[in-house]
Design an enzyme around this catalytic site. Structure first.
Site, PDB file in Angstrom:
ATOM      1  N   GLU A   1       0.773  -1.276  -0.066  1.00 33.31           N
ATOM      2  CA  GLU A   1       0.107  -0.013   0.197  1.00 33.31           C
ATOM      3  C   GLU A   1       0.950   1.291  -0.103  1.00 33.31           C
ATOM      4  O   GLU A   1       0.197   2.427   0.195  1.00 33.31           O
ATOM      5  CB  GLU A   1      -0.970  -0.221   1.195  1.00 33.31           C
ATOM      6  CG  GLU A   1      -2.110  -1.047   1.024  1.00 33.31           C
ATOM      7  CD  GLU A   1      -2.979  -1.364   2.084  1.00 33.31           C
ATOM      8  OE1 GLU A   1      -2.543  -1.210   3.393  1.00 33.31           O
ATOM      9  OE2 GLU A   1      -4.087  -1.594   1.957  1.00 33.31           O
TER      10      GLU A   1
ATOM     11  N   TYR B   1     -14.703  18.368  17.105  1.00 34.86           N
ATOM     12  CA  TYR B   1     -13.483  17.930  16.989  1.00 34.86           C
ATOM     13  C   TYR B   1     -13.194  16.948  16.009  1.00 34.86           C
ATOM     14  O   TYR B   1     -11.943  17.111  15.136  1.00 34.86           O
ATOM     15  CB  TYR B   1     -12.716  16.855  18.325  1.00 34.86           C
ATOM     16  CG  TYR B   1     -12.898  17.963  19.456  1.00 34.86           C
ATOM     17  CD1 TYR B   1     -11.762  18.696  19.767  1.00 34.86           C
ATOM     18  CD2 TYR B   1     -13.983  17.943  20.481  1.00 34.86           C
ATOM     19  CE1 TYR B   1     -11.603  19.616  20.851  1.00 34.86           C
ATOM     20  CE2 TYR B   1     -13.777  18.880  21.537  1.00 34.86           C
ATOM     21  CZ  TYR B   1     -12.827  19.584  21.826  1.00 34.86           C
ATOM     22  OH  TYR B   1     -12.719  20.360  22.685  1.00 34.86           O
TER      23      TYR B   1
END
Length: 220
Positions: A81, A127
């Site tokens: 990846e 957040y």
């Protein structure tokens, strides 16, 4: 390929940091087995965790060191990846580190139908907006596929994080710590999203999000 060239002091510190944070990720159950990968940008390339390595048992000397073109120049072969990381670095100059996990709640959301592909988790908390912003969903591709890397790169220009369908999140940041903090915020928000799936919720509205953008100078 050079397996013996000594690392520079700054690079040595980054290697040790990757090992320390990798073990923290593994010990807290944010990844399992040999899943997930971390990377940090260097002046002339980047470091990434090797193929088939557990984040809980990394060796700083065996981390994969790649040049700016993604070619291995030192250490063990990189994760398949690595192309995802390379795509983000190529399209997002501000990214200095990347965390890619198969964390349980985020991966669970990535398997759901009916998600908004432009923003697949609602802004449930301030957040989440501050650390992630809008989270686009990338359609399923097999791990390591070149066209997956292309899709990630296109979205990385405008988004610090993306969610890979039936896979998990890819999150970048100004440092490895920042990328990990954002990844954990995403995981907790994914958990909230699943907990509230059959409950009427009150996500942040446009005015509240705009206030966050203004006060905290967010580019989301």
């Amino acid at each position: 390929m050079n397996h013996s060239a000594p690392a520079r002091p700054h690079e040595c510190a980054l290697r040790e940091r990757m090992v320390l944070l990798g073990k923290s990720i593994f010990d807290r159950g944010l990844t399992a087995g040999s899943s997930g990968n971390l990377s940090v940008r260097l002046a002339d390339g980047w470091l990434i965790t090797p193929a088939n390595s557990s984040l809980g048992r990394l060796d700083p000397a065996r981390l994969s060191r790649l040049d700016a073109q993604g070619r291995l120049i030192q250490g063990d072969p990189p994760s398949k990846e690595a192309v995802l990381h390379q795509a983000v670095y190529a399209h997002r100059p501000a990214a200095q580190a990347i965390v890619h996990l198969h964390s349980t709640y985020s991966a669970a959301v990535s398997c759901m139908t009916g998600l908004d592909p432009q923003d697949c988790i609602p802004p449930l908390t301030a957040y989440f907006v501050m650390k992630i912003g809008r989270l686009p969903l990338i359609p399923y591709h097999r791990p390591g596929a070149p066209d997956l890397a292309e899709a990630v790169g296109r979205l990385a220009r405008r988004h610090p994080a993306v969610l890979l369908a039936n896979h998990g999140p890819v999150v970048s940041g100004a440092s490895l710590e920042a990328a990990l903090d954002a990844t954990e915020e995403l995981e907790e928000t994914a958990k909230l999203f699943l907990m509230l799936k059959n409950v009427d919720t009150r996500p942040l509205n446009t005015q509240q999000i705009d206030e966050l953008k203004t006060v905290f100078k967010l580019e989301i």
